[in-house]
Design a protein around this motif. Structure first.
Motif, PDB file in Angstrom:
ATOM      1  N   GLU A 124      25.156  -0.757 -21.916  1.00 50.80           N
ATOM      2  CA  GLU A 124      24.660  -1.033 -20.573  1.00 50.80           C
ATOM      3  C   GLU A 124      23.129  -1.137 -20.562  1.00 50.80           C
TER       4      GLU A 124
ATOM      5  N   ASN B 225      22.149  -4.299 -22.429  1.00 46.01           N
ATOM      6  CA  ASN B 225      22.394  -5.503 -21.627  1.00 46.01           C
ATOM      7  C   ASN B 225      21.221  -5.765 -20.694  1.00 46.01           C
ATOM      8  N   GLU B 226      20.696  -4.695 -20.132  1.00 45.66           N
ATOM      9  CA  GLU B 226      19.564  -4.835 -19.221  1.00 45.66           C
ATOM     10  C   GLU B 226      18.295  -5.254 -19.984  1.00 45.66           C
TER      11      GLU B 226
ATOM     12  N   ARG C  69      18.687  -8.827 -20.995  1.00 46.75           N
ATOM     13  CA  ARG C  69      18.628  -9.676 -19.795  1.00 46.75           C
ATOM     14  C   ARG C  69      17.173  -9.989 -19.457  1.00 46.75           C
ATOM     15  N   VAL C  70      16.336  -8.958 -19.513  1.00 45.55           N
ATOM     16  CA  VAL C  70      14.920  -9.160 -19.208  1.00 45.55           C
ATOM     17  C   VAL C  70      14.274 -10.019 -20.299  1.00 45.55           C
TER      18      VAL C  70
ATOM     19  N   PRO D 289      21.310 -13.118 -17.762  1.00 43.34           N
ATOM     20  CA  PRO D 289      22.249 -12.024 -18.043  1.00 43.34           C
ATOM     21  C   PRO D 289      23.261 -12.392 -19.127  1.00 43.34           C
TER      22      PRO D 289
END
Ligand code: ZN
Length: 132
Positions: free
Chosen positions: A14, A17-18, A21-22, A27
């Motif tokens: 999790e 993933n963040e 994503r950045v 995403p």
């Protein structure tokens, strides 16, 4: 062979993933568990290739063992082939050491098999073929 994806071992899917994503400003497009490998995976598109993040779901997962030994980081390179059964026979005949002599089901609708890093300069290599 085309570089299909790069697999990265992470401790917390999790959080990663963040982070990615950045980094990519996009995403992940899917999350998938692979029971046989005790991993949760997520995928990001990066041009022609993908990034696969892998988190262990069980202490016996190969990803858990990898992180224990080496920490988070690049885990494998995956190359797409047209005929994985043929390639495995060809590479075995060439003297490569196979982790899987016959392909198994992997994430992302693929049949996959790994070559042992001992025979590939320390790089874990996955062959994959899209399931028809
Ligand atoms: Zn992979």
């Amino acid at each position: 062979m085309k570089l299909e994806h790069i697999g990265i071992a992470v401790k917390n899917l999790e959080a990663s993933n963040e982070l990615f994503r950045v980094l990519f400003d996009t995403p992940h497009y899917k999350v998938e568990s692979v029971e046989s490998e005790h991993v949760s995976t997520s995928f990001f598109k990066t041009g022609e290739s993908k990034i696969e993040l892998l988190e262990a779901t069980d202490p016996n997962s190969p990803i858990a063992k990898f992180i224990d030994k080496k920490g988070e980081g690049v885990h494998h390179l995956a190359f797409e082939v047209v005929d994985i059964d043929f390639e495995l026979k060809r590479l075995q005949a060439e003297g490569f050491q196979l982790i899987h002599e016959t392909p198994k089901d992997g994430a992302d609708n693929k049949r996959i098999a790994f070559l042992h890093p001992k025979s590939t300069n320390g790089v874990l290599i996955e062959l994959c073929q899209e399931k028809g």
